[in-house]
Write a protein that holds these residues in place. Structure first.
Motif, PDB file in Angstrom:
ATOM      1  N   GLN A  15      13.650  59.446-105.817  1.00 39.69           N
ATOM      2  CA  GLN A  15      13.653  59.148-104.388  1.00 39.69           C
ATOM      3  C   GLN A  15      13.586  57.639-104.141  1.00 39.69           C
ATOM      4  O   GLN A  15      14.144  57.134-103.169  1.00 39.69           O
ATOM      5  CB  GLN A  15      12.488  59.852-103.701  1.00 39.69           C
ATOM      6  CG  GLN A  15      12.577  61.366-103.733  1.00 39.69           C
ATOM      7  CD  GLN A  15      13.845  61.883-103.083  1.00 39.69           C
ATOM      8  OE1 GLN A  15      14.239  61.441-102.008  1.00 39.69           O
ATOM      9  NE2 GLN A  15      14.512  62.827-103.757  1.00 39.69           N
ATOM     10  N   GLY A  16      12.891  56.933-105.031  1.00 37.12           N
ATOM     11  CA  GLY A  16      12.891  55.475-104.931  1.00 37.12           C
ATOM     12  C   GLY A  16      14.284  54.903-105.092  1.00 37.12           C
ATOM     13  O   GLY A  16      14.652  53.924-104.422  1.00 37.12           O
ATOM     14  N   LEU A  17      15.083  55.511-105.968  1.00 37.99           N
ATOM     15  CA  LEU A  17      16.476  55.081-106.138  1.00 37.99           C
ATOM     16  C   LEU A  17      17.277  55.326-104.866  1.00 37.99           C
ATOM     17  O   LEU A  17      18.098  54.491-104.466  1.00 37.99           O
ATOM     18  CB  LEU A  17      17.106  55.828-107.319  1.00 37.99           C
ATOM     19  CG  LEU A  17      18.574  55.526-107.625  1.00 37.99           C
ATOM     20  CD1 LEU A  17      18.777  54.045-107.926  1.00 37.99           C
ATOM     21  CD2 LEU A  17      19.058  56.380-108.796  1.00 37.99           C
ATOM     22  N   VAL A  18      17.041  56.448-104.197  1.00 35.23           N
ATOM     23  CA  VAL A  18      17.725  56.736-102.933  1.00 35.23           C
ATOM     24  C   VAL A  18      17.333  55.707-101.870  1.00 35.23           C
ATOM     25  O   VAL A  18      18.164  55.248-101.084  1.00 35.23           O
ATOM     26  CB  VAL A  18      17.397  58.161-102.450  1.00 35.23           C
ATOM     27  CG1 VAL A  18      18.040  58.430-101.084  1.00 35.23           C
ATOM     28  CG2 VAL A  18      17.882  59.192-103.458  1.00 35.23           C
TER      29      VAL A  18
ATOM     30  N   HIS B 149      13.375  61.603 -95.334  1.00 34.89           N
ATOM     31  CA  HIS B 149      13.351  60.210 -95.790  1.00 34.89           C
ATOM     32  C   HIS B 149      12.873  60.137 -97.240  1.00 34.89           C
ATOM     33  O   HIS B 149      11.867  60.757 -97.607  1.00 34.89           O
ATOM     34  CB  HIS B 149      12.446  59.366 -94.895  1.00 34.89           C
ATOM     35  CG  HIS B 149      12.712  57.895 -95.024  1.00 34.89           C
ATOM     36  ND1 HIS B 149      12.290  57.147 -96.113  1.00 34.89           N
ATOM     37  CD2 HIS B 149      13.386  57.035 -94.225  1.00 34.89           C
ATOM     38  CE1 HIS B 149      12.670  55.907 -95.966  1.00 34.89           C
ATOM     39  NE2 HIS B 149      13.342  55.806 -94.836  1.00 34.89           N
ATOM     40  N   PRO B 150      13.571  59.387 -98.097  1.00 32.74           N
ATOM     41  CA  PRO B 150      13.185  59.328 -99.520  1.00 32.74           C
ATOM     42  C   PRO B 150      11.784  58.779 -99.753  1.00 32.74           C
ATOM     43  O   PRO B 150      11.100  59.199-100.690  1.00 32.74           O
ATOM     44  CB  PRO B 150      14.258  58.418-100.141  1.00 32.74           C
ATOM     45  CG  PRO B 150      14.861  57.678 -98.998  1.00 32.74           C
ATOM     46  CD  PRO B 150      14.787  58.593 -97.835  1.00 32.74           C
ATOM     47  N   ASP B 151      11.334  57.869 -98.892  1.00 30.76           N
ATOM     48  CA  ASP B 151       9.970  57.352 -99.057  1.00 30.76           C
ATOM     49  C   ASP B 151       8.939  58.447 -98.824  1.00 30.76           C
ATOM     50  O   ASP B 151       7.905  58.500 -99.509  1.00 30.76           O
ATOM     51  CB  ASP B 151       9.730  56.192 -98.085  1.00 30.76           C
ATOM     52  CG  ASP B 151      10.506  54.952 -98.458  1.00 30.76           C
ATOM     53  OD1 ASP B 151      11.118  54.933 -99.550  1.00 30.76           O
ATOM     54  OD2 ASP B 151      10.530  53.995 -97.664  1.00 30.76           O
TER      55      ASP B 151
ATOM     56  N   GLY C 199      16.558  58.429 -93.240  1.00 26.58           N
ATOM     57  CA  GLY C 199      16.822  58.827 -94.624  1.00 26.58           C
ATOM     58  C   GLY C 199      18.210  59.377 -94.856  1.00 26.58           C
ATOM     59  O   GLY C 199      18.455  60.048 -95.862  1.00 26.58           O
ATOM     60  N   LEU C 200      19.133  59.092 -93.947  1.00 23.20           N
ATOM     61  CA  LEU C 200      20.486  59.663 -94.022  1.00 23.20           C
ATOM     62  C   LEU C 200      21.560  58.640 -94.368  1.00 23.20           C
ATOM     63  O   LEU C 200      22.736  58.994 -94.407  1.00 23.20           O
ATOM     64  CB  LEU C 200      20.834  60.333 -92.689  1.00 23.20           C
ATOM     65  CG  LEU C 200      19.911  61.471 -92.255  1.00 23.20           C
ATOM     66  CD1 LEU C 200      20.336  62.007 -90.888  1.00 23.20           C
ATOM     67  CD2 LEU C 200      19.894  62.579 -93.289  1.00 23.20           C
ATOM     68  N   LEU C 201      21.182  57.382 -94.623  1.00 24.70           N
ATOM     69  CA  LEU C 201      22.177  56.367 -94.950  1.00 24.70           C
ATOM     70  C   LEU C 201      22.397  56.376 -96.463  1.00 24.70           C
ATOM     71  O   LEU C 201      21.993  55.484 -97.199  1.00 24.70           O
ATOM     72  CB  LEU C 201      21.713  54.982 -94.486  1.00 24.70           C
ATOM     73  CG  LEU C 201      22.747  53.850 -94.598  1.00 24.70           C
ATOM     74  CD1 LEU C 201      23.974  54.154 -93.755  1.00 24.70           C
ATOM     75  CD2 LEU C 201      22.134  52.526 -94.185  1.00 24.70           C
TER      76      LEU C 201
END
Length: 459
Positions: free
Chosen positions: A119-122, A240-242, A412-414
């Motif tokens: 998720q950090g990579l995203v 959201h990835p965070d 979190g969609l970009l």
């Protein structure tokens, strides 16, 4: 003049579709940034390193086999001065049979860490794509403002000539001519600033995308996000990835707290050894071995184990608090992006209406000036108001697109997947699936890993 000519050439290239290069879209810029970013490559490598932590935890569940070899010379210092030389080779196997689940818990904790790292990579991917959007829109904005300033310079030059002609026939005073000259000097200064801003934006674009901008086309529509602020915030908290990474970190910390509780329990170990020896003096060979099963556990370590347990609990509590803070920060970021989008949209609409009114006023004042009922200053002021309105609209259009994509990022969609960009997508599970079972270096799977790493290095 060299800088001015270079900037003018850049403006022409950006505002028209040349014969040599096709117009570059915003999607092209984001795709270029995705493939160019060293930050993405860095975090992919960090993810592979986290994958290897799982492989090492898997290997810790298996027996360990080592070999030994040595040559020894045994001698005595006495009247006999005897000595014996021997060589030996051996194999040693050790295996933790029972550890009350501490190693399995450690592996489970590291698996959650891998998921958080993905998720950090995203999240990094989103920052890279948003930087490309900002760079793209800044170049377009500054190129249009340079063009606007150049046109304004031409208009004021004509106004100065008209003032000078009217001064020659006595219709205006020297003051009118001086006002036009001052406004012309100011227009040249504003053009120089705009050209400098454009050059800076072009440099930022090249850094973000990996190439110089060429004929950037105006995006045709804003990205689809959400119908309301509440809906956007709800989506962000889920996707959201965070937020997802924080949840995985809480799970990892919770497993870590459970693993700390196993430190006081005993473990059971199996040890097997096999040794082949040869004594050179007597030419004698011997083969021996040993098998042992041992168990043991801590009794007293000065309070270290209790401290480790408390520390693991504190870390779990910290991750839970971080999850709470992350949720609020994401909602705040969505709210800020939403308000910026609404403000930019309102500014664009207001600027459009301002341009219409300012254009009518400018045309009327210029016509009245030609009849002698308006001064040169009136014309210059009206022209400046029209210029400011057009510049505001250009800035608002750029800000609206940037805010729309910022909203998408805050939700979190970009991402490459959501935008369906034409790029070679990175599969974070591919490497993990190859290493999670900890293949040996010379195995078939290990050789496949070597090929994957070589391909990554050559990209």
């Amino acid at each position: 003049m060299g800088i001015k000519r270079a900037v003018l050439t850049a403006v022409v290239a950006l505002s028209t579709s040349g014969f040599m290069a096709q117009a570059e879209t915003l999607a092209d810029a984001m795709a270029g940034a995705y493939g160019h970013s060293g930050l993405i490559d860095q975090n992919r490598a960090l993810l592979r390193a986290a994958d290897e932590d799982v492989a090492q935890a898997t290997a810790a569940l298996r027996p360990i086999l080592n070999w030994t070899a040595g040559v020894a010379n045994n001698f005595t210092i006495d009247p006999s001065n005897s000595s014996t030389t021997s060589a030996n080779v051996g194999l040693d196997l050790s295996w933790v049979l029972i550890d009350n689940g501490s190693r399995k818990l450690n592996k489970a904790r590291l698996e959650q860490t891998v998921l958080a790292t993905r998720q950090g990579l995203v999240s990094v991917e989103q920052r890279v794509l948003l930087s490309a959007v900002q760079a793209f829109m800044n170049v377009r904005r500054d190129a249009r403002i340079v063009s606007l300033r150049q046109n304004n310079l031409r208009v004021i030059t004509r106004e100065l000539r008209a003032a000078e002609d009217r001064f020659e026939v006595g219709e205006v005073t020297r003051t009118d001519v001086a006002l036009a000259q001052a406004r012309l000097a100011g227009a040249r200064a504003e053009l120089a600033v705009a050209q400098g801003n454009l050059m800076a934006s072009q440099a930022s674009y090249e850094a973000a995308v990996g190439r110089k901008p060429h004929a950037l086309s105006q995006p045709t529509r804003l990205p689809r996000a959400a119908r309301s602020l509440d809906a956007a915030q709800a989506i962000a908290v889920r996707t959201h990835p965070d937020m997802i990474a924080a949840q995985f970190r809480v799970a990892a910390a919770d497993i870590g707290a459970n693993a700390a509780d196993t430190a006081l329990r005993p473990d059971v170990n199996l040890n097997v050894g096999l040794t082949q020896s040869h004594t050179f003096d007597t030419d004698a060979n011997s083969l021996g071995g040993r098998v042992s099963i041992t168990t043991g556990g801590p009794i007293y370590q000065g309070g270290r184990i209790a401290s480790l347990s408390r520390q693991a609990i504190a870390r779990r509590d910290a991750e839970k608090a971080s999850l709470h803070a992350t949720r609020h920060n994401i909602r705040l970021a969505v709210g800020n992006a939403w308000s910026q989008l609404l403000a930019a949209r309102a500014q664009r609409e207001a600027s459009r209406r301002q341009i219409e009114a300012a254009q009518v006023a400018f045309d009327g004042v210029r016509e009245e000036a030609s009849l002698g009922s308006r001064t040169t200053l009136d014309v210059l002021n009206a022209e400046q108001e029209l210029l400011d309105a057009k510049a505001n609209e250009i800035t608002a259009q750029s800000a609206e697109f940037t805010a729309a994509y910022s909203l998408l990022s805050s939700m979190g969609l970009l991402t490459v997947d959501n935008l369906n960009l034409a790029v070679e997508k990175y599969d974070p599970e591919a490497y993990y699936n190859q290493v999670k079972n900890a293949p040996a270096m010379k195995s078939k799977q290990g050789q496949q890993l070597d090929k994957i790493l070589r391909r990554i290095e050559n990209q």
